[in-house]
Design an enzyme around this catalytic site. Structure first.
Site, PDB file in Angstrom:
ATOM      1  N   ASP A   7      -4.125  11.404  -6.646  1.00  0.00           N
ATOM      2  CA  ASP A   7      -4.251  10.610  -5.432  1.00  0.00           C
ATOM      3  C   ASP A   7      -5.506   9.727  -5.610  1.00  0.00           C
ATOM      4  OD1 ASP A   7      -4.205   9.969  -2.564  1.00  0.00           O
ATOM      5  OD2 ASP A   7      -5.868  11.377  -2.416  1.00  0.00           O
TER       6      ASP A   7
HETATM    7  P1  ADP Z   1      -4.212   6.992  -0.225  1.00  0.00           P
HETATM    8  O1  ADP Z   1      -2.900   7.279  -0.864  1.00  0.00           O
HETATM    9  O2  ADP Z   1      -5.060   6.086  -1.076  1.00  0.00           O
HETATM   10  O3  ADP Z   1      -4.945   8.283   0.098  1.00  0.00           O
HETATM   11  P2  ADP Z   1      -3.000   6.568   2.396  1.00  0.00           P
HETATM   12  O4  ADP Z   1      -1.598   6.827   1.986  1.00  0.00           O
HETATM   13  O5  ADP Z   1      -3.666   7.621   3.189  1.00  0.00           O
HETATM   14  O6  ADP Z   1      -3.918   6.162   1.122  1.00  0.00           O
HETATM   15  O7  ADP Z   1      -3.029   5.210   3.253  1.00  0.00           O
HETATM   16  C1  ADP Z   1      -2.419   4.027   2.734  1.00  0.00           C
HETATM   17  C2  ADP Z   1      -2.821   2.801   3.492  1.00  0.00           C
HETATM   18  O8  ADP Z   1      -2.328   2.863   4.861  1.00  0.00           O
HETATM   19  C3  ADP Z   1      -4.323   2.609   3.640  1.00  0.00           C
HETATM   20  O9  ADP Z   1      -4.889   1.963   2.530  1.00  0.00           O
HETATM   21  C4  ADP Z   1      -4.399   1.764   4.909  1.00  0.00           C
HETATM   22  O10 ADP Z   1      -4.195   0.412   4.589  1.00  0.00           O
HETATM   23  C5  ADP Z   1      -3.252   2.267   5.749  1.00  0.00           C
HETATM   24  N1  ADP Z   1      -3.706   3.303   6.700  1.00  0.00           N
HETATM   25  C6  ADP Z   1      -3.395   4.619   6.697  1.00  0.00           C
HETATM   26  N2  ADP Z   1      -3.973   5.258   7.731  1.00  0.00           N
HETATM   27  C7  ADP Z   1      -4.695   4.332   8.407  1.00  0.00           C
HETATM   28  C8  ADP Z   1      -5.535   4.359   9.569  1.00  0.00           C
HETATM   29  N3  ADP Z   1      -5.779   5.469  10.283  1.00  0.00           N
HETATM   30  N4  ADP Z   1      -6.095   3.192   9.942  1.00  0.00           N
HETATM   31  C9  ADP Z   1      -5.871   2.060   9.253  1.00  0.00           C
HETATM   32  N5  ADP Z   1      -5.117   1.962   8.163  1.00  0.00           N
HETATM   33  C10 ADP Z   1      -4.520   3.081   7.728  1.00  0.00           C
HETATM   34 MG    MG Z   2      -5.939  10.740  -0.137  1.00  0.00          MG
END
Ligand code: ADP
Ligand code: MG
Length: 261
Positions: A7
């Site tokens: 991740d």
């Molecule tokens: P990662 O896989 O890098 O851990 P996530 O899957 O958790 O990322 O989130 C993917 C994208 O969704 C983020 O980069 C953001 O653009 C958007 N996102 C997710 N949760 C939020 C939130 N609470 N507020 C704003 N944007 C969010």
């Molecule tokens: Mg993560």
């Protein structure tokens, strides 16, 4: 282990992002303090106070630093859209904070904004777009830091015979590529929803055999569950620790090569 998937946020990066810029669509002072930009940050904060995402914490901390926490009441009817963003009602307005990819589908925004956002992403920063009642209002840019131990951890996995390393993230491709290059990860899958991370792990298992998945449990618990070996960051969510087979105490990626050899 033949392949290892990671991740991004909270795993290869520290997962303590900070807001480095925010810009309202009606900004009056691009080079300094602007009341309209502060108002945008406060509006986003009203929703993010109800979200547990690391990006949400960055918005709330920046708002607190600017003394904006009391500007709006905490949002009601908050719904998280995993991998996309979050939405809620603030003073009767429906506010959305989310990824550029999500806004491309859901909220119209000027093409000049797309250009600015792509520039920000190519520097490894994560943009979050903000909308109210279906109209685009502005964006905030968040910076997360590569975990200092990530490049060495990737190098030791390779030395231990791991053929292929992969990053799985819900963030956009340009941001993900930059972080993957800094860490030394071979391949990047971006814009993934939690279930799609699990599908990529299944596909990697079909191609490589044994596959380890390393994550913090925020939007990656399904991928931790399907991998041959799920590895939770020790400071990850309770869900990660329940789902995974192995936990890395002290978030020490340096121990990974021993666990995966
Ligand atoms: P990662 O896989 O890098 O851990 P996530 O899957 O958790 O990322 O989130 C993917 C994208 O969704 C983020 O980069 C953001 O653009 C958007 N996102 C997710 N949760 C939020 C939130 N609470 N507020 C704003 N944007 C969010
Ligand atoms: Mg993560």
């Amino acid at each position: 282990m033949s392949a290892v998937a990671f991740d991004k946020t909270g795993t290869l990066t520290i997962g303590a992002p900070a807001v480095v810029a925010y810009r309202a669509v009606d900004c009056e002072n691009p080079s300094g303090d602007c009341a309209r930009c502060d108002d945008l940050l406060a509006l986003a904060c009203a929703v993010e106070r109800r979200s547990e995402h690391p990006l949400a914490q960055a918005i709330v901390e920046a708002s607190a630093d600017r003394g904006l926490l009391a500007r709006y009441p905490v949002a009601e009817a908050v719904t998280s859209m995993p991998g996309r963003g979050v939405t809620g009602a603030v003073n009767g307005r429906t506010v959305i904070v989310g990824s550029h990819g999500y806004f491309d589908q859901a909220v119209a925004h000027p093409s000049s904004v797309c250009d600015e956002i792509e520039d920000v992403s190519s520097r490894g920063l994560t943009p979050m777009l903000i909308g109210a009642d279906g109209a685009y209002c502005g964006y905030a840019v968040v910076a997360d830091t590569l975990r200092p131990s990530s490049p060495a951890a990737l190098a030791s996995l390779r030395a231990a015979g791991v053929q292929h390393t992969v990053m799985l993230t819900g963030d956009n491709l340009a941001t993900a590529r930059r972080i993957a290059d800094e860490a030394g990860v071979d391949e990047v899958y971006a814009g993934l929803l939690p279930e799609q991370k699990a599908e990529v792990v299944r596909a990697l298992m079909a191609e490589y055999g044994a596959v380890a998945m390393v994550g913090d449990g925020i939007n990656d618990a399904p991928a931790l569950a399907v991998a041959t070996v799920g590895v939770a960051m020790g400071a990850g969510t309770a869900q990660a620790l329940e789902t995974a087979d192995v936990a890395l105490m002290g978030d020490d990626l340096g121990k990974l090569a021993y666990a995966c050899a």
